[in-house]
Design a protein around this motif. Structure first.
Motif, mmCIF file in Angstrom:
data_model
loop_
_atom_site.group_PDB
_atom_site.id
_atom_site.type_symbol
_atom_site.label_atom_id
_atom_site.label_comp_id
_atom_site.label_asym_id
_atom_site.label_seq_id
_atom_site.Cartn_x
_atom_site.Cartn_y
_atom_site.Cartn_z
ATOM 1 N N ILE A 203 0.843 -1.200 0.000
ATOM 2 C CA ILE A 203 0.000 0.000 0.000
ATOM 3 C C ILE A 203 0.878 1.250 0.000
ATOM 4 C CG2 ILE A 203 -1.604 1.375 1.391
ATOM 5 C CD1 ILE A 203 -2.942 -1.237 2.219
ATOM 6 N N HIS A 204 1.978 1.221 0.745
ATOM 7 C CA HIS A 204 2.893 2.355 0.793
ATOM 8 C C HIS A 204 3.496 2.631 -0.595
ATOM 9 C CE1 HIS A 204 5.898 5.133 2.282
ATOM 10 N NE2 HIS A 204 6.830 4.414 1.675
ATOM 11 N N GLU A 205 3.885 1.566 -1.293
ATOM 12 C CA GLU A 205 4.446 1.727 -2.628
ATOM 13 C C GLU A 205 3.422 2.363 -3.585
ATOM 14 O OE1 GLU A 205 5.610 -2.205 -3.699
ATOM 15 O OE2 GLU A 205 7.659 -1.964 -2.957
ATOM 16 N N LEU A 206 2.199 1.875 -3.496
ATOM 17 C CA LEU A 206 1.149 2.407 -4.376
ATOM 18 C C LEU A 206 0.812 3.855 -4.030
ATOM 19 C CD1 LEU A 206 -1.230 -0.696 -4.533
ATOM 20 C CD2 LEU A 206 0.469 0.024 -6.230
ATOM 21 N N ARG B 222 0.727 9.685 -5.158
ATOM 22 C CA ARG B 222 1.105 11.011 -4.677
ATOM 23 C C ARG B 222 1.836 11.793 -5.774
ATOM 24 N NH1 ARG B 222 5.586 13.177 -2.673
ATOM 25 N NH2 ARG B 222 6.702 11.183 -2.695
ATOM 26 N N ARG B 223 2.617 11.099 -6.588
ATOM 27 C CA ARG B 223 3.411 11.779 -7.608
ATOM 28 C C ARG B 223 2.686 11.895 -8.952
ATOM 29 N NH1 ARG B 223 9.510 9.749 -7.892
ATOM 30 N NH2 ARG B 223 9.526 11.571 -9.269
ATOM 31 N N LEU C 31 -4.718 5.228 -9.113
ATOM 32 C CA LEU C 31 -3.812 4.329 -9.835
ATOM 33 C C LEU C 31 -4.100 4.342 -11.335
ATOM 34 C CD1 LEU C 31 -3.432 1.156 -7.555
ATOM 35 C CD2 LEU C 31 -1.741 2.938 -8.034
ATOM 36 N N GLU C 32 -5.372 4.542 -11.702
ATOM 37 C CA GLU C 32 -5.722 4.629 -13.118
ATOM 38 C C GLU C 32 -5.010 5.819 -13.771
ATOM 39 O OE1 GLU C 32 -7.777 3.996 -10.726
ATOM 40 O OE2 GLU C 32 -8.732 2.081 -11.251
ATOM 41 N N ASP C 33 -4.918 6.938 -13.012
ATOM 42 C CA ASP C 33 -4.201 8.107 -13.527
ATOM 43 C C ASP C 33 -2.710 7.814 -13.674
ATOM 44 O OD1 ASP C 33 -6.483 9.777 -13.598
ATOM 45 O OD2 ASP C 33 -6.312 10.139 -11.449
#
Length: 604
Positions: free
Chosen positions: A323-326, A331-332, A337-339
């Motif tokens: 979850i942290h990786e995602l 954030r960047r 996640l689709e974006d």
């Protein structure tokens, strides 16, 4: 088609209402009577620049309005709808059969004595250029100032394209041209990379690599957060599910248990009700309980699958790490996640375009050459269509000029393919050429330079339009051009109104009769309004309006009388008298007889 023109406080015209004929209308009157004010009114509603000097003395503002009957599906209607000034979704009650598919457009302009003018389209204030765009679909004015516009090469090209009916060829070329521009831009971006561009490429590559390393899946973060919540609350879930199953069906928790659950109780109730053989609602109650028991069984089955499935506490650290990786990705490059995934996919193509490797440059050059070949081929097809039309149009216009008392006058339309002086190029029999952008300069309109050259009289050198003729000669040239393309300009529509001013300058006798006849011929396909001093022209009109100048009464003892212009339609004997005045300046018996004869003979 112009149905009505109303003018208030414009120059000497205090109030005038003009309802032109659907075919040909003549506007006549003494010199200086104010006929030009009617043309000024039409120019105002066509978006022309307003001048406060045109406001009548003592008036707060001048106002003009034109009511046009147009095709409901025409370009003028579409422009009005796009401007938010027209809504034709509602259906008219009991429509007149002649009005089906038709629409009225109201174009008006108010010019205050001080301040800015106001343009109004169908009751809605609009920018002046919007009014002009709509009017351009409805009115073509041929006065000396308006004719000068055709001296512009762009207007000449547009006129020739209309005569050539080359819409399909122009569309094909523009599509090829747009594709060429896209390839050219990509090639330019690649071959002109600077430090900032290379930095951008490095950033994109590092970002793509980082995203690919994590390899996110759409919706994965939400699924993991839900799973984490279940793991963190596994004890609570197990206790709740176990208690629920014990109450519903204890055997799901302890196979040796003899405790009666809710499902067993309902089964006993159903059996009890089924033993009742007296008519009534007992059977229905039993059916309802059976349905309830079936739903209960589904719930028990679902809950039993939840037992011991969410207690993987050892995997909680792995879930949190993922979850942290995602979250770092969203954030960047998020917010979702689709974006992130969409950004990466777009970045891949951008890197390809920014990659200035020799292979990439060669690939884009090849694409450019193919796109240029396609554009040049389409341009040559368009050029041939224009050349064929130019010859036919010039020949027709020259014949019309001879009939309009300009024998020996002529029009030549040159369509010249642009070429660089650096190298000659040849075109093969199939129309293809050695395609090289340095020697075949294309632009958004093709490969042609187009020029209208007018010879106003025998022996005169050919000169560009607008520099080689008087106002009257230009008017007759424009009439000849309009007659030559009348069928194409009005194909499928009779909405266009042509207005001619000064078309009779320097014309008389039989030539004037022929001029009137030509205007009447044009009015068979379009509405024609002509401002004329010649009875031989006015006699061909289907209706005639006379502009007269008089003296208005003084408003008070201290005020002075003022000049006032009136506009009135003349019919019957009144028209005969006006034609007689135009013929000889008098209304003698001889001139009246001549006027009757002229009106009777002016028929197509």
């Amino acid at each position: 088609m112009l149905e009505e023109l109303e003018v208030r406080n414009l120059g000497p015209i205090r109030s005038a209402l003009l309802s032109p004929n659907k075919a040909m209308t003549a506007i006549t009157g003494e010199t200086g009577a104010g006929k030009s004010m009617l043309l000024s009114a039409i120019r105002l509603i066509s978006g022309a620049t307003a001048s406060v000097a045109r406001v009548s003395a003592g008036a707060d503002s001048a106002w003009a309005q034109g009511i046009f009957d147009v095709d409901e599906n025409g370009e003028a209607t579409r422009l009005a709808q796009d401007a938010g000034a027209l809504d034709i979704d509602g259906e008219k009650s009991d429509p007149d059969p002649d009005e089906i598919g038709r629409q009225e457009l109201f174009l008006s302009r108010m010019v205050p004595a001080s301040g800015r003018s106001r343009a109004v389209l169908c009751g809605h204030s609009v920018p002046r250029n919007v009014l002009g765009n709509v009017a351009a679909q409805l009115v073509t004015i041929h006065g000396q100032a308006d004719q000068m516009r055709l001296a512009a090469p762009a207007r000449q090209r547009e006129f020739l394209d209309m005569a050539a009916d080359d819409t399909a060829e122009r569309d094909a070329y523009r599509q090829a041209w747009q594709q060429l521009q896209i390839i050219d831009q990509r090639l330019s971006n690649v071959t002109n990379q600077e430090a900032s561009t290379r930095a951008r490429t490095d950033y994109l590559r590092e970002s793509i690599e980082q995203i690919n390393k994590v390899d996110p899946k759409p919706g994965e973060d939400e699924e993991l957060k839900e799973k984490r919540s279940r793991v963190e609350n596994a004890a609570e879930i197990a206790q709740g599910v176990g208690s629920a199953l014990s109450a519903l069906d204890a055997s799901q928790v302890d196979s040796d248990s003899d405790a009666q659950g809710a499902s067993d109780a309902i089964t006993h109730a159903i059996q009890a009700l089924r033993t009742i053989h007296v008519g009534g609602s007992f059977g229905q109650a039993a059916d309802r309980l059976e349905s309830l028991n079936a739903d209960l069984s589904d719930i028990v089955f679902s809950l039993s699958n939840e037992v011991d499935t969410d207690g993987d506490a050892e995997g909680l650290d792995a879930i949190n790490s993922r979850i942290h990786e995602l979250d770092e990705l969203t954030r960047r490059w998020g917010p979702t996640l689709e974006d992130v995934i969409a950004w990466r996919d777009k970045a891949v193509f951008e890197v390809e375009d920014l990659d200035a490797s020799p292979e990439k440059i060669d690939e884009l050059k090849a694409q450019h050459q193919q796109a240029f070949d396609d554009a040049l081929k389409a341009a040559l097809v368009l050029s041939k269509k224009r050349k064929d039309a130019a010859a036919a149009l010039a020949n027709t216009v020259t014949k019309e000029l001879s009939a309009l008392a300009m024998a020996g006058a002529g029009l030549e339309i040159r369509v010249v393919q642009r070429k660089s002086a650096s190298k000659d190029k040849t075109v093969s029999k199939n129309g293809e050429a050695d395609a090289d952008s340095s020697t075949w300069p294309l632009d958004g309109n093709g490969i042609d330079d187009i020029e209208f050259l007018f010879t106003p009289f025998p022996g005169s050198p050919q000169l560009p339009m607008g520099k080689s003729a008087s106002g009257g000669e230009l008017s007759r040239l424009m009439l000849a051009l309009e007659l030559s393309v009348a069928e194409k300009r009005t194909a499928g529509s009779s909405d266009m109104t042509f207005i001619f001013d000064e078309v009779d300058a320097g014309v008389g006798g039989k030539a004037a009769v022929e001029l009137g006849k030509r205007l009447a011929k044009l009015s068979q396909t379009s509405q024609v309004i002509v401002v004329t001093h010649l009875a031989q022209v006015a006699s061909w009109a289907d209706s005639q309006f006379v502009v007269s100048k008089g003296t208005a009464k003084a408003q008070s003892a201290s005020s002075k009388a003022s000049v006032e212009t009136t506009v009135n339609e003349v019919t019957g004997d009144a028209r005969i008298h006006e034609i007689a005045r135009m013929l000889s300046g008098s209304e003698s018996a001889t001139s009246l007889d001549h006027a009757k004869e002229l009106l009777d003979s002016s028929k197509l």
